[in-house]
Design a protein around this motif. Structure first.
Motif, PDB file in Angstrom:
ATOM      1  N   LEU A 171       0.825  -1.216   0.000  1.00 58.23           N
ATOM      2  CA  LEU A 171       0.000   0.000   0.000  1.00 58.23           C
ATOM      3  C   LEU A 171       0.861   1.269   0.000  1.00 58.23           C
ATOM      4  O   LEU A 171       0.383   2.353   0.296  1.00 58.23           O
ATOM      5  N   GLY A 172       2.142   1.108  -0.280  1.00 54.17           N
ATOM      6  CA  GLY A 172       3.006   2.289  -0.377  1.00 54.17           C
ATOM      7  C   GLY A 172       4.011   2.409   0.757  1.00 54.17           C
ATOM      8  O   GLY A 172       4.820   3.328   0.766  1.00 54.17           O
ATOM      9  N   GLY A 173       3.949   1.504   1.741  1.00 56.00           N
ATOM     10  CA  GLY A 173       4.886   1.551   2.872  1.00 56.00           C
ATOM     11  C   GLY A 173       6.329   1.491   2.388  1.00 56.00           C
ATOM     12  O   GLY A 173       6.658   0.715   1.487  1.00 56.00           O
ATOM     13  N   PHE A 380       8.230  17.448   9.471  1.00 53.35           N
ATOM     14  CA  PHE A 380       7.738  16.064   9.436  1.00 53.35           C
ATOM     15  C   PHE A 380       6.272  16.041   9.847  1.00 53.35           C
ATOM     16  O   PHE A 380       5.858  16.841  10.697  1.00 53.35           O
ATOM     17  N   CYS A 381       5.497  15.118   9.273  1.00 51.53           N
ATOM     18  CA  CYS A 381       4.176  14.841   9.850  1.00 51.53           C
ATOM     19  C   CYS A 381       3.808  13.385   9.583  1.00 51.53           C
ATOM     20  O   CYS A 381       4.355  12.745   8.694  1.00 51.53           O
ATOM     21  N   GLY A 382       2.910  12.876  10.428  1.00 43.62           N
ATOM     22  CA  GLY A 382       2.412  11.504  10.262  1.00 43.62           C
ATOM     23  C   GLY A 382       3.311  10.451  10.873  1.00 43.62           C
ATOM     24  O   GLY A 382       4.088  10.698  11.796  1.00 43.62           O
ATOM     25  N   GLU A 383       3.211   9.262  10.285  1.00 44.33           N
ATOM     26  CA  GLU A 383       3.803   8.073  10.907  1.00 44.33           C
ATOM     27  C   GLU A 383       5.316   7.966  10.744  1.00 44.33           C
ATOM     28  O   GLU A 383       5.953   7.128  11.391  1.00 44.33           O
ATOM     29  N   VAL A 384       5.913   8.802   9.891  1.00 41.95           N
ATOM     30  CA  VAL A 384       7.376   8.776   9.757  1.00 41.95           C
ATOM     31  C   VAL A 384       8.033   9.173  11.084  1.00 41.95           C
ATOM     32  O   VAL A 384       9.163   8.769  11.393  1.00 41.95           O
ATOM     33  N   ILE A 385       7.278   9.930  11.902  1.00 39.56           N
ATOM     34  CA  ILE A 385       7.767  10.367  13.218  1.00 39.56           C
ATOM     35  C   ILE A 385       7.613   9.201  14.206  1.00 39.56           C
ATOM     36  O   ILE A 385       6.707   8.380  14.074  1.00 39.56           O
TER      37      ILE A 385
HETATM   38  C1  LIG Z   1      -4.589  -1.979   6.372  1.00 37.51           C
HETATM   39  C2  LIG Z   1      -4.481  -0.756   7.261  1.00 37.51           C
HETATM   40  C3  LIG Z   1      -5.599  -0.319   7.933  1.00 37.51           C
HETATM   41  C4  LIG Z   1      -5.507   0.806   8.783  1.00 37.51           C
HETATM   42  N1  LIG Z   1      -6.635   1.248   9.397  1.00 37.51           N
HETATM   43  C5  LIG Z   1      -6.578   2.343  10.181  1.00 37.51           C
HETATM   44  C6  LIG Z   1      -7.770   2.872  10.764  1.00 37.51           C
HETATM   45  O1  LIG Z   1      -8.898   2.425  10.489  1.00 37.51           O
HETATM   46  N2  LIG Z   1      -7.632   3.933  11.611  1.00 37.51           N
HETATM   47  C7  LIG Z   1      -6.407   4.502  11.888  1.00 37.51           C
HETATM   48  O2  LIG Z   1      -6.358   5.455  12.681  1.00 37.51           O
HETATM   49  N3  LIG Z   1      -5.281   4.050  11.290  1.00 37.51           N
HETATM   50  C8  LIG Z   1      -5.342   3.001  10.436  1.00 37.51           C
HETATM   51  N4  LIG Z   1      -4.197   2.568   9.819  1.00 37.51           N
HETATM   52  C9  LIG Z   1      -2.936   3.346  10.015  1.00 37.51           C
HETATM   53  C10 LIG Z   1      -2.958   4.594   9.096  1.00 37.51           C
HETATM   54  O3  LIG Z   1      -3.332   4.230   7.801  1.00 37.51           O
HETATM   55  C11 LIG Z   1      -1.574   5.259   9.063  1.00 37.51           C
HETATM   56  O4  LIG Z   1      -1.171   5.550  10.369  1.00 37.51           O
HETATM   57  C12 LIG Z   1      -1.605   6.538   8.215  1.00 37.51           C
HETATM   58  O5  LIG Z   1      -1.961   6.258   6.887  1.00 37.51           O
HETATM   59  C13 LIG Z   1      -0.244   7.240   8.262  1.00 37.51           C
HETATM   60  O6  LIG Z   1      -0.319   8.383   7.439  1.00 37.51           O
HETATM   61  P1  LIG Z   1       1.020   8.940   6.753  1.00 37.51           P
HETATM   62  O7  LIG Z   1       0.610  10.088   5.921  1.00 37.51           O
HETATM   63  O8  LIG Z   1       2.046   9.145   7.777  1.00 37.51           O
HETATM   64  O9  LIG Z   1       1.547   7.741   5.853  1.00 37.51           O
HETATM   65  P2  LIG Z   1       0.861   7.090   4.544  1.00 37.51           P
HETATM   66  O10 LIG Z   1      -0.612   7.224   4.602  1.00 37.51           O
HETATM   67  O11 LIG Z   1       1.459   5.746   4.427  1.00 37.51           O
HETATM   68  O12 LIG Z   1       1.381   8.021   3.350  1.00 37.51           O
HETATM   69  C14 LIG Z   1       2.747   8.127   3.011  1.00 37.51           C
HETATM   70  C15 LIG Z   1       2.826   8.336   1.506  1.00 37.51           C
HETATM   71  O13 LIG Z   1       4.137   8.733   1.151  1.00 37.51           O
HETATM   72  C16 LIG Z   1       4.470   8.122  -0.078  1.00 37.51           C
HETATM   73  N5  LIG Z   1       5.947   8.111  -0.166  1.00 37.51           N
HETATM   74  C17 LIG Z   1       6.814   7.532   0.707  1.00 37.51           C
HETATM   75  N6  LIG Z   1       8.099   7.767   0.340  1.00 37.51           N
HETATM   76  C18 LIG Z   1       8.029   8.520  -0.777  1.00 37.51           C
HETATM   77  C19 LIG Z   1       9.015   9.092  -1.638  1.00 37.51           C
HETATM   78  N7  LIG Z   1      10.330   8.942  -1.385  1.00 37.51           N
HETATM   79  N8  LIG Z   1       8.610   9.787  -2.715  1.00 37.51           N
HETATM   80  C20 LIG Z   1       7.293   9.971  -2.983  1.00 37.51           C
HETATM   81  N9  LIG Z   1       6.303   9.449  -2.194  1.00 37.51           N
HETATM   82  C21 LIG Z   1       6.675   8.745  -1.113  1.00 37.51           C
HETATM   83  C22 LIG Z   1       3.848   6.742   0.025  1.00 37.51           C
HETATM   84  O14 LIG Z   1       3.670   6.142  -1.237  1.00 37.51           O
HETATM   85  C23 LIG Z   1       2.535   7.075   0.738  1.00 37.51           C
HETATM   86  O15 LIG Z   1       1.478   7.305  -0.182  1.00 37.51           O
HETATM   87  C24 LIG Z   1      -4.255   1.469   8.975  1.00 37.51           C
HETATM   88  C25 LIG Z   1      -3.144   1.002   8.280  1.00 37.51           C
HETATM   89  C26 LIG Z   1      -3.244  -0.083   7.428  1.00 37.51           C
HETATM   90  C27 LIG Z   1      -2.012  -0.538   6.685  1.00 37.51           C
END
Ligand SMILES: Cc1cc2nc3c(=O)[nH]c(=O)nc-3n(C[C@H](O)[C@H](O)[C@H](O)COP(=O)(O)OP(=O)(O)OC[C@H]3O[C@@H](n4cnc5c(N)ncnc54)[C@H](O)[C@@H]3O)c2cc1C
Length: 411
Positions: A171-173, A380-385
């Motif tokens: 899913l992009g992790g 920074f924001c989100g789960e990278v932290i």
């Molecule tokens: C199956 C599943 C179900 C979940 N259900 C829930 C839920 O119901 N409720 C809840 O609170 N949490 C849930 N979570 C957790 C939640 O989805 C994450 O905590 C949240 O998406 C984190 O947001 P983010 O923006 O930090 O990362 P992400 O949403 O993962 O976004 C990061 C983005 O960065 C992009 N990226 C990364 N590196 C690069 C790069 N070098 N260049 C360009 N793009 C890049 C990736 O492709 C990705 O699209 C779930 C997770 C999973 C896997």
């Protein structure tokens, strides 16, 4: 389309939950926002959250639901962007919410895809620019920030790493956020999977595969009782899953990472203490004389568990009927029903984890602005932290709160 009134040029790496939300907040404030996403569309992981329904937040947001090497780091963001503020923000962008009795909140459509669509379309409406299928390979800072994708170099005033974690590669992790942060001098708290299924080599458990039931589970670390939790467990052909297991997985994985032994003890009757349960079995035995002994547990527990419990209780297989069972047998059955011990030997790993614990060290980030303390112009924001939350909408709330605080602090 909005009129741009701020010439600060900001790049966001990642169009996931936090990147989309932050892009919308910044574009709404009139900043020039460009988002780079390696996938061919926004919010791939967000669209899969909550089994496609998106558990978007929780009415009971509290610091106690979050973990980090410095647990107070997220206090400011959670206090300044709690559930009420989030809910008001959603009203403003036409995102309708519904909350269940546990405080878990979802879009009224129960469709995660509608959350992605609203955030993306609103960000576009306010003028954010998106580049999809664009993987950011490098990031450097001189006078300006330089980011490199496909041999193309872009310059920005500020860069936000919203790259998420390594959870679920499909899913992009990715670990690319950690690598980019490391190159800029940041340290990474060792990531490990959280909210993930646990594995066990106990073969007898594998035979119960498919059985799902409400239980209480106590986790033991090096034989020391650590924490108890109620919820559902799903027995599988590799070990255990279900909400209660996901909730305990962080503690289990952290302990295993530190070299400790982990066991869980499952209580099939958390609502009845041993004496009450024994009295129940005695009553049933009296009411059902001369019936197959299995009748004692029929309708009490999932029928697929009955043989397992008789074996666990070491009941002599020659005892066929309820009449054959004596008081000691009933005591053994009571014990077996309340304490199924399962040795845990691992987890299903990053590729199956919903969330990752660990990440960019929070001691190197300003909690009120999310700006790096080591590199000015880097955010920074989100789960990278190094912040992760319990199951129940807390992780997405962190994505919203960290993105919002970052955007509000930027001028
Ligand atoms: C199956 C599943 C179900 C979940 N259900 C829930 C839920 O119901 N409720 C809840 O609170 N949490 C849930 N979570 C957790 C939640 O989805 C994450 O905590 C949240 O998406 C984190 O947001 P983010 O923006 O930090 O990362 P992400 O949403 O993962 O976004 C990061 C983005 O960065 C992009 N990226 C990364 N590196 C690069 C790069 N070098 N260049 C360009 N793009 C890049 C990736 O492709 C990705 O699209 C779930 C997770 C999973 C896997």
């Amino acid at each position: 389309m909005s009129q741009k009134n701020n010439t600060t040029n900001i790049a966001i790496i990642g169009a996931g939950a936090s990147g989309l939300f932050c892009a919308l907040c910044l574009a709404k404030k009139g900043f020039l926002v460009t988002v780079f996403e390696k996938n061919n569309k926004p919010g791939k992981k967000l669209a899969a959250t909550g089994n496609g329904k998106c558990n978007i937040s929780n009415t009971n947001i509290s610091l106690a639901n979050y973990f980090s090497s410095n647990p107070s780091f997220s206090k400011y963001a959670l206090e300044h962007f709690g559930f009420e503020k989030f809910s008001k923000f959603c009203d403003e962008i036409g995102l309708n919410l519904t909350t269940n009795e546990n405080g878990k909140t979802y879009p009224s459509s129960l469709q995660a895809s509608s959350v992605v669509e609203i955030l993306y379309q609103e960000a576009l409406f306010y003028g954010a620019i998106f580049h999809f299928s664009t993987y950011i390979e490098d990031l450097t800072f001189e006078k300006k920030a330089k980011i490199i994708a496909h041999n193309t170099q872009y310059e920005f005033d500020k860069v936000i790493l919203a790259t998420g974690s390594i959870a679920m590669e499909k899913l992009g992790g990715t670990n690319s956020g950690y690598e980019l942060a490391k190159k800029l001098g940041h340290s990474i708290i060792e990531p490990f999977p959280s909210l993930v299924q646990l594995t066990s080599h106990n073969k007898e458990i594998h035979f119960l595969s498919g059985v799902k039931t409400e239980v209480a589970i106590t986790i033991f670390i090096n034989n020391q009782r650590s924490k108890s939790i109620e919820g559902d467990i799903l027995f599988t052909n590799y070990g255990v899953s279900g909400n209660a297991i996901l909730d305990l997985s962080r503690e289990a994985n952290q302990a295993m990472l530190e070299g400790s032994y982990v066991d869980i003890v499952v209580d099939l009757f958390p609502q009845n203490d041993k004496n009450k349960l024994l009295a129940l079995l005695e009553k049933k035995k009296k009411a059902l004389p001369n019936r197959p002994k299995e009748f004692l547990l029929l309708s009490l527990i999932n029928s697929k568990l009955i043989d397992f419990i008789f074996k666990k209780a070491k009941i002599d297989p020659n005892k066929i009927t309820t009449d054959h069972l004596d008081k000691k047998d009933l005591q053994s059955l009571t014990y077996a029903l309340k304490s199924i011990k399962i040795e845990i030997d691992g987890s299903k790993g990053f590729e199956n984890a919903e969330v990752v614990a660990g990440g960019v060290n929070v001691d190197e980030i300003d909690p009120k602005t999310m700006e790096s303390k080591l590199q000015s112009g880097l955010y920074f924001c989100g789960e990278v932290i190094d912040v992760d939350g319990d199951c129940g909408g807390y992780n997405l709330h962190w994505a919203w709160a960290s993105g919002y605080i970052l955007a509000s602090s930027m001028s």
